[in-house]
Write a protein that holds these residues in place. Structure first.
Motif, short mmCIF file in Angstrom:
data_model
loop_
_atom_site.label_atom_id
_atom_site.label_comp_id
_atom_site.label_asym_id
_atom_site.label_seq_id
_atom_site.Cartn_x
_atom_site.Cartn_y
_atom_site.Cartn_z
N LEU A 51 54.50 -7.85 16.62
CA LEU A 51 53.97 -7.56 15.28
C LEU A 51 55.08 -7.50 14.25
CD1 LEU A 51 51.38 -4.79 16.23
CD2 LEU A 51 50.82 -6.93 15.06
N THR A 52 56.19 -6.91 14.63
CA THR A 52 57.34 -6.79 13.72
C THR A 52 57.91 -8.15 13.38
OG1 THR A 52 57.87 -4.60 14.60
CG2 THR A 52 59.62 -5.76 13.43
N LEU A 81 55.01 -17.99 7.99
CA LEU A 81 55.85 -18.79 8.86
C LEU A 81 55.54 -18.59 10.34
CD1 LEU A 81 59.35 -18.26 7.17
CD2 LEU A 81 58.01 -20.37 7.17
N ILE A 82 55.28 -17.34 10.73
CA ILE A 82 55.07 -17.00 12.13
C ILE A 82 53.62 -16.56 12.31
CG2 ILE A 82 55.88 -15.64 14.09
CD1 ILE A 82 58.07 -17.33 12.93
N ARG A 83 52.85 -17.35 13.05
CA ARG A 83 51.42 -17.10 13.19
C ARG A 83 51.11 -16.50 14.57
NH1 ARG A 83 48.46 -20.30 9.50
NH2 ARG A 83 49.73 -20.54 7.63
N PRO A 84 50.21 -15.53 14.63
CA PRO A 84 49.82 -14.99 15.93
C PRO A 84 48.79 -15.88 16.62
CG PRO A 84 48.70 -13.80 14.18
CD PRO A 84 49.61 -14.79 13.50
N ALA A 85 49.07 -16.22 17.89
CA ALA A 85 48.05 -16.86 18.71
C ALA A 85 47.17 -15.78 19.33
CB ALA A 85 48.71 -17.71 19.80
N ARG A 86 47.82 -14.77 19.89
CA ARG A 86 47.09 -13.62 20.41
C ARG A 86 47.98 -12.38 20.28
NH1 ARG A 86 44.88 -13.46 26.50
NH2 ARG A 86 47.06 -13.02 27.04
N LEU A 87 47.42 -11.33 19.70
CA LEU A 87 48.06 -10.02 19.64
C LEU A 87 47.00 -9.00 20.01
CD1 LEU A 87 50.18 -10.28 16.37
CD2 LEU A 87 51.07 -9.93 18.67
N ARG A 88 47.30 -8.16 21.00
CA ARG A 88 46.30 -7.20 21.49
C ARG A 88 46.66 -5.78 21.09
NH1 ARG A 88 45.23 -9.14 27.73
NH2 ARG A 88 43.47 -10.50 27.27
N PRO A 89 45.67 -5.04 20.57
CA PRO A 89 44.31 -5.47 20.21
C PRO A 89 44.26 -6.00 18.79
CG PRO A 89 44.48 -3.11 19.93
CD PRO A 89 45.84 -3.58 20.41
N ALA A 150 46.58 -21.72 16.97
CA ALA A 150 47.68 -21.18 16.18
C ALA A 150 48.71 -22.24 15.85
CB ALA A 150 48.33 -20.02 16.93
N ALA A 151 48.93 -23.17 16.79
CA ALA A 151 49.95 -24.20 16.58
C ALA A 151 49.46 -25.35 15.70
CB ALA A 151 50.40 -24.76 17.94
N ALA A 152 48.15 -25.52 15.59
CA ALA A 152 47.60 -26.68 14.87
C ALA A 152 48.08 -26.81 13.42
CB ALA A 152 46.07 -26.64 14.92
N PRO A 153 48.19 -25.70 12.65
CA PRO A 153 48.66 -25.86 11.27
C PRO A 153 50.17 -26.10 11.16
CG PRO A 153 47.35 -23.85 11.56
CD PRO A 153 47.71 -24.33 12.91
N ALA A 154 50.86 -26.21 12.31
CA ALA A 154 52.31 -26.47 12.37
C ALA A 154 53.13 -25.39 11.67
CB ALA A 154 52.63 -27.85 11.80
N PRO A 155 52.94 -24.10 12.05
CA PRO A 155 53.81 -23.06 11.50
C PRO A 155 55.21 -23.18 12.10
CG PRO A 155 52.48 -22.15 13.26
CD PRO A 155 52.01 -23.57 13.06
N ALA A 156 56.15 -22.43 11.55
CA ALA A 156 57.51 -22.45 12.08
C ALA A 156 57.61 -21.76 13.43
CB ALA A 156 58.47 -21.80 11.08
N GLY A 157 56.64 -20.89 13.72
CA GLY A 157 56.64 -20.20 15.00
C GLY A 157 55.31 -19.55 15.28
N ILE A 158 55.09 -19.21 16.56
CA ILE A 158 53.90 -18.46 16.96
C ILE A 158 54.32 -17.33 17.88
CG2 ILE A 158 52.35 -20.43 16.72
CD1 ILE A 158 52.38 -20.70 19.79
N VAL A 159 53.49 -16.28 17.93
CA VAL A 159 53.69 -15.19 18.88
C VAL A 159 52.46 -15.11 19.78
CG1 VAL A 159 55.27 -13.87 17.42
CG2 VAL A 159 52.81 -13.47 17.23
N VAL A 160 52.72 -14.82 21.06
CA VAL A 160 51.67 -14.82 22.07
C VAL A 160 51.84 -13.58 22.93
CG1 VAL A 160 50.48 -16.17 23.82
CG2 VAL A 160 51.94 -17.34 22.15
N ASP A 161 50.87 -12.68 22.87
CA ASP A 161 50.97 -11.41 23.57
C ASP A 161 50.36 -11.50 24.98
OD1 ASP A 161 51.67 -8.75 23.76
OD2 ASP A 161 49.98 -8.00 22.61
N ASP A 162 50.95 -10.74 25.91
CA ASP A 162 50.38 -10.56 27.26
C ASP A 162 50.07 -11.88 27.95
OD1 ASP A 162 50.51 -7.80 27.18
OD2 ASP A 162 48.47 -7.55 26.44
N VAL A 163 51.06 -12.73 28.06
CA VAL A 163 50.85 -14.05 28.66
C VAL A 163 50.35 -13.94 30.10
CG1 VAL A 163 52.05 -16.11 29.49
CG2 VAL A 163 52.42 -15.30 27.16
N ASP A 164 50.85 -12.97 30.85
CA ASP A 164 50.51 -12.89 32.27
C ASP A 164 49.26 -12.07 32.56
OD1 ASP A 164 51.74 -10.58 31.47
OD2 ASP A 164 53.02 -10.38 33.22
N ALA A 165 48.64 -11.48 31.55
CA ALA A 165 47.52 -10.57 31.78
C ALA A 165 46.30 -11.31 32.32
CB ALA A 165 47.15 -9.84 30.49
#
Length: 226
Positions: A51-52, A81-89, A150-165
Motif C-alpha cells: 500500500l505504501t 504509476l503503480i496500480r494494484p492488481a490485488r491488495l487484501r482486503p 492491472a497490466a492492461a493500461p501499461a502502468p509503470a508498475g503493479i503490486v500483487v498481494d498474497d501470491v501464494d495464498a
C-alpha cells in the motif's frame, strides 16, 4: 507492448496502521522492470508495504521516492504509476461478476481499450470462458485475471498481494512465471508472499526493524505492531 518501469528507493521508512506500527526502519531499492518479492509471516506488514509503495499508505518516518517522485507529497502521481492488481482486503475482483463484466468494468475505470485488455490476458498466458463468474475460476486463474487487468493500461508498475495464498505448488509456479513475463516488457512488479519463489528475485524480508514509540516513556500502553 513495452513499458518504462518505475524504480523505487526507500531509506528508513516506517508506516502506521489502525493498530500501530506495521513496519519500520526499512531500506529498499527496486530497479525498474524487476520482480521484487516482499516476504514475511502473517502480520509482518507485507500488505501495508505494498500500500505504501503504490501511494496508498503514508509513511511516518524516512524517505521514499517512486520513479523520482517523493512520497507522501506526490502520492496522487504515484497512484497513477503503480496500480494494484490485488491488495487484501479491499482491492480484489468482484466474485459475483462474470469475467466479461470484470473486463468491461476495468476498461471503463482505467480508460484502456479492448485490444489492451486482450494483450494483458495474452501476457499472463490466460484463456478464459468469459461467461464464467469470477468465483468459478481456479484460484490461480482468478489471480492471473487480476494481474492481466492491472497490466492492461501499461502502468509503470503493479503490486500483487498474497501470491501464494490458496494456491497449489503448480498454481504458484504458474503465477510466478506470469509475473516474470510482465517484467520482461519493462513493467515493475512488487508482490507479497509468505515465502520467496525460486530463481533470481529481489527479496524484501519483514519484519524489517524495531520502531521507537515515545508513549513508552510516559507510561502509556504502546500500540502493537501489525
Amino acid at each position: 507492448m513495452y513499458v518504462l518501469g518505475a524504480g523505487i528507493l526507500a531509506h528508513g521508512i516506517a508506516a502506521r496502521g489502525p493498530d500501530g506500527v506495521v513496519f519500520a526502519n526499512l531500506d529498499l531499492r527496486v530497479e525498474p522492470g524487476s520482480l521484487t518479492v516482499v516476504t514475511g509471516p502473517s502480520g509482518s506488514g507485507r500488505t501495508s508495504l505494498l500500500l505504501t509503495l503504490c501511494g496508498r499508505l503514508r509513511i511516518i518516518t524516512g524517505e521514499l521516492e517512486v520513479d523520482g517522485f517523493p512520497l507522501p507529497r506526490k502520492a496522487r502521481k504515484v497512484r497513477s504509476l503503480i496500480r494494484p492488481a490485488r491488495l487484501r482486503p479491499g482491492c480484489e475482483l468482484e466474485e459475483r461478476h462474470l469475467v466479461r463484466e470484470a473486463m468491461t468494468e476495468r476498461r471503463l475505470i482505467s480508460g484502456t481499450n479492448k485490444a489492451s485488455l486482450e494483450l494483458g490476458l495474452e501476457l499472463v498466458g490466460l484463456e478464459l470462458d468469459r461467461s464464467l463468474m469470477v468465483c468459478e475460476l481456479p484460484p490461480e486463474e482468478k489471480l492471473l485475471l487480476a494481474v492481466a487487468l492491472a497490466a492492461a493500461p501499461a502502468p509503470a508498475g503493479i503490486v500483487v498481494d498474497d501470491v501464494d495464498a490458496g494456491l497449489t505448488q503448480s498454481g504458484r509456479a504458474r503465477v510466478w512465471a506470469a509475473l516474470r513475463e510482465v517484467t520482461r516488457i519493462g513493467m515493475t512488479v512488487i508482490a507479497s508472499s509468505t515465502d520467496r519463489p525460486s530463481g533470481d528475485v529481489n527479496v524484501v524480508r519483514l519484519p524489517a526493524g524495531r520502531y521507537y514509540d515515545p508513549t513508552a516513556e510516559i507510561g502509556l500502553p504502546a500500540k502493537a505492531a501489525g
